[in-house]
Design an enzyme around this catalytic site. Structure first.
Site, PDB file in Angstrom:
ATOM      1  N   ARG A 137       0.955  -1.249  -0.091  1.00 15.14           N
ATOM      2  CA  ARG A 137       0.018  -0.114  -0.101  1.00 15.14           C
ATOM      3  C   ARG A 137       0.863   1.232   0.030  1.00 15.14           C
ATOM      4  O   ARG A 137       0.423   2.370  -0.213  1.00 15.14           O
ATOM      5  CB  ARG A 137      -1.187   0.089   1.167  1.00 15.14           C
ATOM      6  CG  ARG A 137      -2.180  -1.118   0.547  1.00 15.14           C
ATOM      7  CD  ARG A 137      -3.138  -1.338   1.862  1.00 15.14           C
ATOM      8  NE  ARG A 137      -2.530  -1.807   3.070  1.00 15.14           N
ATOM      9  CZ  ARG A 137      -2.256  -3.011   3.426  1.00 15.14           C
ATOM     10  NH1 ARG A 137      -2.953  -3.929   2.333  1.00 15.14           N
ATOM     11  NH2 ARG A 137      -1.975  -3.587   4.531  1.00 15.14           N
ATOM     12  N   GLU A 147       2.559  -8.055  12.940  1.00 19.67           N
ATOM     13  CA  GLU A 147       1.268  -8.329  13.794  1.00 19.67           C
ATOM     14  C   GLU A 147       1.045  -9.777  13.849  1.00 19.67           C
ATOM     15  O   GLU A 147       0.643 -10.454  14.693  1.00 19.67           O
ATOM     16  CB  GLU A 147       0.524  -7.274  13.834  1.00 19.67           C
ATOM     17  CG  GLU A 147      -0.230  -7.320  12.498  1.00 19.67           C
ATOM     18  CD  GLU A 147       0.488  -6.161  11.588  1.00 19.67           C
ATOM     19  OE1 GLU A 147      -0.462  -5.627  10.790  1.00 19.67           O
ATOM     20  OE2 GLU A 147       1.414  -5.959  11.562  1.00 19.67           O
TER      21      GLU A 147
END
Length: 188
Positions: free
Chosen positions: A74, A111
């Site tokens: 992104r 994460e």
């Protein structure tokens, strides 16, 4: 019949809040318990995209940059637009195995897993000034790895930048504790 004058366009008094309103939260994606912050609605709205890009342009217009570096994937959306607006080059930092030339790499934890990113060995030269950009800061691993790669090539990372900060995941603290200047547009 008398015509009424058109109302002037509304002035945004809080562009960051405007950006934040256009970010969608998707629960339990890509796995249960994750609140995914989706920038797609922000990108689909022409005014919102312009406001976002203008925020970054105003921040960096006087920084004498050589490049904007974007993190896969992104960071590849806003990064080239920003590079174009600032009249500088764009450096893609990709996931392992995606670049065709000689690369340098860095691995990191994120994460929900581990990953490796790479940049071409000739992407920049010592002393060149770069802003590193991505969509969000979660654990900070991707941004930290990108910064390490650029600095390994001798570049000066002027600032790490993202649209979203997720401070509860500790990434922004990790980056700041490592001495990385950091700018984010909004926080969740």
């Amino acid at each position: 019949m008398q015509e009424r004058a058109a109302s002037p366009p509304a002035v945004l008094t809080d562009p960051a809040a405007y950006i934040r309103q256009h970010i969608r939260t998707v629960s339990d994606w890509p796995q249960p318990g994750v609140q995914f912050r989706d920038i797609t609605p922000l990108l689909q709205d022409a005014k919102c995209l312009r406001v976002l890009v203008d925020l970054f342009v105003q921040r960096y217009i006087d920084q004498r940059l050589d490049y904007i570096a974007g993190l896969d994937a992104r960071g590849f959306i806003v990064g080239p637009i920003l590079a174009y607006e600032l009249n500088v080059g764009f450096i893609p930092i990709r996931k392992k195995g995606k670049l065709p030339f000689t690369t340098v790499s860095a691995s990191y934890s994120l994460e929900y897993g581990e990953a490796t990113v790479e940049v071409h060995a000739d992407a920049c030269r010592p002393g060149e000034r770069i802003v590193l950009i991505d969509d969000l800061i979660a654990t900070g691993g991707t941004m930290m790895a990108g910064r390490v790669l650029l600095e390994r090539l001798g570049a000066h990372v002027v600032e790490c930048a993202a649209i979203i900060d997720l401070p509860e995941l500790g990434g922004s603290t990790l980056l700041r504790n490592a001495g990385a200047p950091l700018y984010t547009v909004c926080t969740f």
